[in-house]
Motif scaffolding. Structure first.
Motif, PDB file in Angstrom:
ATOM      1  N   GLN A  54       0.800  -1.222   0.000  1.00 23.51           N
ATOM      2  CA  GLN A  54       0.000   0.000   0.000  1.00 23.51           C
ATOM      3  C   GLN A  54       0.837   1.279   0.000  1.00 23.51           C
ATOM      4  O   GLN A  54       0.294   2.373  -0.149  1.00 23.51           O
ATOM      5  CB  GLN A  54      -0.936   0.019   1.211  1.00 23.51           C
ATOM      6  CG  GLN A  54      -1.973  -1.074   1.190  1.00 23.51           C
ATOM      7  CD  GLN A  54      -2.835  -1.059   2.437  1.00 23.51           C
ATOM      8  OE1 GLN A  54      -3.229  -0.002   2.925  1.00 23.51           O
ATOM      9  NE2 GLN A  54      -3.133  -2.235   2.962  1.00 23.51           N
ATOM     10  N   THR A 132      -2.447   7.202  -3.751  1.00 25.77           N
ATOM     11  CA  THR A 132      -2.151   6.438  -2.534  1.00 25.77           C
ATOM     12  C   THR A 132      -2.747   7.122  -1.312  1.00 25.77           C
ATOM     13  O   THR A 132      -3.307   6.463  -0.430  1.00 25.77           O
ATOM     14  CB  THR A 132      -0.625   6.272  -2.363  1.00 25.77           C
ATOM     15  OG1 THR A 132      -0.122   5.547  -3.482  1.00 25.77           O
ATOM     16  CG2 THR A 132      -0.285   5.540  -1.078  1.00 25.77           C
ATOM     17  N   GLN A 135      -6.476   6.467  -1.300  1.00 23.12           N
ATOM     18  CA  GLN A 135      -6.739   5.061  -0.978  1.00 23.12           C
ATOM     19  C   GLN A 135      -6.549   4.795   0.507  1.00 23.12           C
ATOM     20  O   GLN A 135      -7.315   4.048   1.121  1.00 23.12           O
ATOM     21  CB  GLN A 135      -5.851   4.140  -1.816  1.00 23.12           C
ATOM     22  CG  GLN A 135      -6.253   4.108  -3.268  1.00 23.12           C
ATOM     23  CD  GLN A 135      -5.270   3.354  -4.144  1.00 23.12           C
ATOM     24  OE1 GLN A 135      -4.096   3.150  -3.785  1.00 23.12           O
ATOM     25  NE2 GLN A 135      -5.712   2.946  -5.312  1.00 23.12           N
ATOM     26  N   ASN A 138      -9.581   6.276   2.275  1.00 19.78           N
ATOM     27  CA  ASN A 138     -10.776   5.463   2.036  1.00 19.78           C
ATOM     28  C   ASN A 138     -10.736   4.133   2.765  1.00 19.78           C
ATOM     29  O   ASN A 138     -11.739   3.702   3.336  1.00 19.78           O
ATOM     30  CB  ASN A 138     -10.957   5.200   0.541  1.00 19.78           C
ATOM     31  CG  ASN A 138     -11.349   6.428  -0.227  1.00 19.78           C
ATOM     32  OD1 ASN A 138     -11.685   7.472   0.340  1.00 19.78           O
ATOM     33  ND2 ASN A 138     -11.290   6.327  -1.542  1.00 19.78           N
ATOM     34  N   HIS A 139      -9.591   3.500   2.749  1.00 20.55           N
ATOM     35  CA  HIS A 139      -9.508   2.154   3.318  1.00 20.55           C
ATOM     36  C   HIS A 139      -9.317   2.129   4.832  1.00 20.55           C
ATOM     37  O   HIS A 139      -9.833   1.242   5.503  1.00 20.55           O
ATOM     38  CB  HIS A 139      -8.389   1.357   2.651  1.00 20.55           C
ATOM     39  CG  HIS A 139      -8.379  -0.086   3.043  1.00 20.55           C
ATOM     40  ND1 HIS A 139      -9.352  -0.975   2.645  1.00 20.55           N
ATOM     41  CD2 HIS A 139      -7.539  -0.784   3.831  1.00 20.55           C
ATOM     42  CE1 HIS A 139      -9.105  -2.157   3.170  1.00 20.55           C
ATOM     43  NE2 HIS A 139      -7.999  -2.076   3.888  1.00 20.55           N
ATOM     44  N   HIS A 140      -8.579   3.099   5.370  1.00 15.16           N
ATOM     45  CA  HIS A 140      -8.227   3.029   6.785  1.00 15.16           C
ATOM     46  C   HIS A 140      -8.849   4.100   7.670  1.00 15.16           C
ATOM     47  O   HIS A 140      -8.928   3.913   8.884  1.00 15.16           O
ATOM     48  CB  HIS A 140      -6.700   3.079   6.948  1.00 15.16           C
ATOM     49  CG  HIS A 140      -6.013   1.908   6.344  1.00 15.16           C
ATOM     50  ND1 HIS A 140      -6.087   0.641   6.879  1.00 15.16           N
ATOM     51  CD2 HIS A 140      -5.263   1.796   5.226  1.00 15.16           C
ATOM     52  CE1 HIS A 140      -5.402  -0.191   6.129  1.00 15.16           C
ATOM     53  NE2 HIS A 140      -4.894   0.483   5.116  1.00 15.16           N
ATOM     54  N   ASP A 144     -16.505   3.729   5.217  1.00 13.25           N
ATOM     55  CA  ASP A 144     -16.572   3.437   3.797  1.00 13.25           C
ATOM     56  C   ASP A 144     -16.410   4.763   3.057  1.00 13.25           C
ATOM     57  O   ASP A 144     -16.604   5.825   3.640  1.00 13.25           O
ATOM     58  CB  ASP A 144     -17.845   2.663   3.417  1.00 13.25           C
ATOM     59  CG  ASP A 144     -19.085   3.524   3.306  1.00 13.25           C
ATOM     60  OD1 ASP A 144     -19.042   4.563   2.618  1.00 13.25           O
ATOM     61  OD2 ASP A 144     -20.120   3.147   3.871  1.00 13.25           O
ATOM     62  N   PRO A 145     -16.013   4.722   1.802  1.00 13.35           N
ATOM     63  CA  PRO A 145     -15.675   5.967   1.099  1.00 13.35           C
ATOM     64  C   PRO A 145     -16.803   6.998   1.001  1.00 13.35           C
ATOM     65  O   PRO A 145     -16.540   8.160   0.763  1.00 13.35           O
ATOM     66  CB  PRO A 145     -15.268   5.483  -0.300  1.00 13.35           C
ATOM     67  CG  PRO A 145     -14.895   4.063  -0.130  1.00 13.35           C
ATOM     68  CD  PRO A 145     -15.731   3.540   1.000  1.00 13.35           C
ATOM     69  N   HIS A 153     -10.832   0.296  10.133  1.00 11.43           N
ATOM     70  CA  HIS A 153      -9.589  -0.370   9.769  1.00 11.43           C
ATOM     71  C   HIS A 153      -8.348   0.359  10.277  1.00 11.43           C
ATOM     72  O   HIS A 153      -7.303   0.317   9.647  1.00 11.43           O
ATOM     73  CB  HIS A 153      -9.487  -0.484   8.244  1.00 11.43           C
ATOM     74  CG  HIS A 153     -10.609  -1.218   7.620  1.00 11.43           C
ATOM     75  ND1 HIS A 153     -11.643  -0.585   6.978  1.00 11.43           N
ATOM     76  CD2 HIS A 153     -10.885  -2.535   7.553  1.00 11.43           C
ATOM     77  CE1 HIS A 153     -12.492  -1.471   6.539  1.00 11.43           C
ATOM     78  NE2 HIS A 153     -12.055  -2.663   6.876  1.00 11.43           N
ATOM     79  N   PRO A 156      -4.316  -0.467  11.019  1.00 12.84           N
ATOM     80  CA  PRO A 156      -4.570  -1.642  10.189  1.00 12.84           C
ATOM     81  C   PRO A 156      -4.372  -2.933  10.986  1.00 12.84           C
ATOM     82  O   PRO A 156      -3.343  -3.109  11.644  1.00 12.84           O
ATOM     83  CB  PRO A 156      -3.532  -1.518   9.073  1.00 12.84           C
ATOM     84  CG  PRO A 156      -3.236  -0.053   9.013  1.00 12.84           C
ATOM     85  CD  PRO A 156      -3.336   0.430  10.433  1.00 12.84           C
TER      86      PRO A 156
END
Length: 173
Positions: A54, A132, A135, A138-140, A144-145, A153, A156
């Motif tokens: 990532q 990056t 992302q 959005n991911h962590h 949700d986006p 998350h 992580p």
């Protein structure tokens, strides 16, 4: 199935080669805090985590005091795989994230802009850094986006097994 732990070396942005371990797509390494950044009475070693697929490095700096004590410092990075070990290249954009991750601060976008303006990075590299960055958010940092709800998350979960490991320097931190 248990993923094996492999000993590695990581070159930190300070130029130090640091001991660490890798398991799957996650690595952890310990870095000695340079004397000018040490805080009296605090440990002199930080543990950093790399999300290898990532382009993310996470550290909970032991020198953070006061309102940022216990916060995470997150770097957007490029991770170069070499025969000598992993080399971490800072890609300008950073985050400060409190332990509960209910908010976050994006840092150093101006440094990214300067790097682009001065030709230190290409437009394509700048676009990759921004992708990056989004992302990671959005991911962590969001449930949700499309939501402003608390994240699910962060930190992580992949780093959890590496957090309790003793110092890779085989001495007290």
């Amino acid at each position: 199935m248990t993923v094996p732990i492999e000993e590695i070396r990581v070159r930190h942005r300070t130029g130090q080669w640091c001991p660490g371990v890798r398991t799957g797509r996650v690595a952890a390494y310990d870095v000695r805090i340079l004397p000018g950044y040490q805080v009296a009475g605090r440990p002199t070693i930080d543990r950093s985590y790399l999300l290898l697929d990532q382009g993310i490095q996470l550290t909970r700096p032991v020198v953070f005091e006061g309102p940022v004590e216990g916060w995470w410092y997150v770097d957007i990075v490029d991770i170069e795989h070499t025969d000598a070990g992993l080399i971490v290249h800072d890609l300008y954009v950073d985050f400060l994230v409190p332990p509960d991750a209910t908010r976050y601060h994006v840092l150093d976008l101006n440094d990214l802009a300067k790097a682009l303006t001065h030709g230190d990075i290409t437009p394509a590299q700048c676009a990759a850094v921004l992708t990056t960055t989004q992302q990671f958010i959005n991911h962590h940092l969001r449930a949700d986006p499309t939501s402003v709800d608390a994240p699910t998350h962060f930190p992580p979960p992949a780093i959890t097994p590496l957090e309790p490991l003793p110092s890779f320097y085989n001495e007290p931190a």
